[in-house]
Motif scaffolding. Sequence first.
Motif: not given
Length: 146
Positions: A35-45, A133-143
């Motif tokens: 999965v790809a995304g912003a550093r903060e998003f990936l750190a949460i995952l 952050i997860i909601r934004r990614w899950a909704t529209d791909g933004e992180t």
Amino acid sequence: MPLNRKKILVLLVVLVAAMQLVPIDRRNPPVTAEVAGAREFLAILKRSCFDCHSNETTWPWYSRIAPVSWMLAYDVYEGREHLNFSHWGDYPGEKQVKLRKEIREEVDEGEMPPFQYYLVHREARLGNQDKEIIRRWATDGETPSR
């Protein structure tokens, strides 16, 4: 004739020792399309999801002791089977959309990470900013960055 306590204790020790002989697969298969995304998003995952939902599981020392090892291996197998961030890019677009919706629902309902996981891994608990952050990614791909 009933067994006495000493015989029961010996029997339990033998049973627990025999349980350790059951092999558990703790391998982490290769990552194929993470999965790809912003550093903060990936750190949460990585902190809250990857142990069960990726091929980058950190297997703690107690994952080598039955019957706990059996439960952990089962949870990881089930988690990877349902959603594996190490294969995210391999999922067809419609499956990604479905999984994003499920992820948002699970986070909104406080179902993920599960209670028994963050009892042992306090750092895995999602704060309000993490959830957003997860909601934004899950909704529209933004992180977004914090």
